[in-house]
Design an enzyme around this catalytic site. Structure first.
Site, PDB file in Angstrom:
ATOM      1  N   ARG A 126       0.819  -1.159  -0.029  1.00 32.50           N
ATOM      2  CA  ARG A 126       0.072   0.022  -0.092  1.00 32.50           C
ATOM      3  C   ARG A 126       0.923   1.312  -0.042  1.00 32.50           C
ATOM      4  NH1 ARG A 126      -2.564   2.066   3.597  1.00 32.50           N
ATOM      5  NH2 ARG A 126      -4.471   2.887   2.203  1.00 32.50           N
ATOM      6  N   THR A 136     -18.103   4.887  16.839  1.00 27.15           N
ATOM      7  CA  THR A 136     -19.346   5.267  17.364  1.00 27.15           C
ATOM      8  C   THR A 136     -20.497   4.198  17.152  1.00 27.15           C
ATOM      9  OG1 THR A 136     -18.751   7.619  16.685  1.00 27.15           O
ATOM     10  CG2 THR A 136     -21.197   7.203  17.343  1.00 27.15           C
ATOM     11  N   ASP A 185      -8.113   1.001   3.946  1.00 30.62           N
ATOM     12  CA  ASP A 185      -9.036   0.833   2.849  1.00 30.62           C
ATOM     13  C   ASP A 185     -10.400   0.176   3.057  1.00 30.62           C
ATOM     14  OD1 ASP A 185      -6.984   2.123   1.300  1.00 30.62           O
ATOM     15  OD2 ASP A 185      -6.145   0.020   0.867  1.00 30.62           O
ATOM     16  N   HIS A 241      -7.818   7.553   5.220  1.00 32.12           N
ATOM     17  CA  HIS A 241      -7.760   6.586   4.131  1.00 32.12           C
ATOM     18  C   HIS A 241      -6.137   6.089   4.067  1.00 32.12           C
ATOM     19  CE1 HIS A 241      -9.263   4.364   0.789  1.00 32.12           C
ATOM     20  NE2 HIS A 241      -9.985   5.306   0.324  1.00 32.12           N
TER      21      HIS A 241
END
Length: 216
Positions: free
Chosen positions: A15, A171, A196, A192
């Site tokens: 990544r 939450t 992902d 981000h």
């Protein structure tokens, strides 16, 4: 207890390009809401005499600690690092003046010890008003709160004019019974740069499995 961490090998990370893109060009956070079935958790709490909210904090923390992407942060030099573990920074509500405060508790991989840490801290700091009920919050935290008045279907929060935060924000909404199943909305907010859609799915799937397995 001081939590350790290690520098992450960004150069050999599949990544790497995604991380650089979302830290240099498009500095965004995203959030996703999923429904978690909590029938087994409610039965466990009823049978064992555990409180629902602290028990869920324990479960969510264990899930996040099992997933490396949700323990990432940047040190003072800007290096990407990974905490050994996260601690919960959770909120509680003051019924007398309708405000809330947040508190943190030390983590333990032992469920009963961790649960005791949380419930004792909740009792100790329950009457402290203001944003921060307990001082000295360590850096290896994530945020978790419950909005028990609403069964929401989506949720979004973003600090303006700031860098995306790498720590997760969880939450939870009010649980409801429909078609014989009790479900609860859980929202994940994350940068981000470190996560992902695949990683969000990992979180929700692992959380559902952990809830299903509680007490087994």
């Amino acid at each position: 207890m001081n939590c350790g961490y290690r520098k992450f090998d960004v150069e050999n990370w599949p990544r790497r390009e995604h991380y650089e893109y979302y830290t240099q060009k498009l500095k965004i956070e995203y959030n996703m809401t999923s429904r978690i079935q909590v029938d087994n958790l409610l039965e466990f709490c009823k049978t064992k005499g555990y409180k629902f909210y602290p028990t869920l904090i324990c479960i969510v923390t264990n899930v996040l600690n099992s997933l490396e992407n949700f323990r990432m942060f940047r040190d003072k030099e800007g290096n990407l690092c990974v905490w050994d573990y996260l601690i919960p920074n959770y909120t509680f509500f003051h019924k007398d003046d309708l405000t809330f405060s947040d508190c943190w508790s030390e983590y333990s991989p032992d469920f009963d010890t961790f649960y005791k840490n949380i419930t004792e801290d909740m009792e100790r700091y329950k009457d402290v008003k203001g944003i921060k009920a307990r001082p000295g919050q360590p850096g290896n935290f994530y945020c978790i709160s419950c909005e028990p008045w609403t069964d929401f279907t989506a949720y979004a929060a973003r600090a303006t004019n700031s860098e995306p935060q790498f720590f997760p924000v969880i939450t939870m909404g009010r649980y409801v019974n429909e078609n014989g199943k009790t479900t609860m909305a859980v929202n994940l907010l994350i940068a981000h740069a470190v996560s992902d859609g695949y990683h969000a799915a990992q979180f929700f799937n692992t959380l559902q499995q952990a809830v299903n397995d509680i007490g087994k």
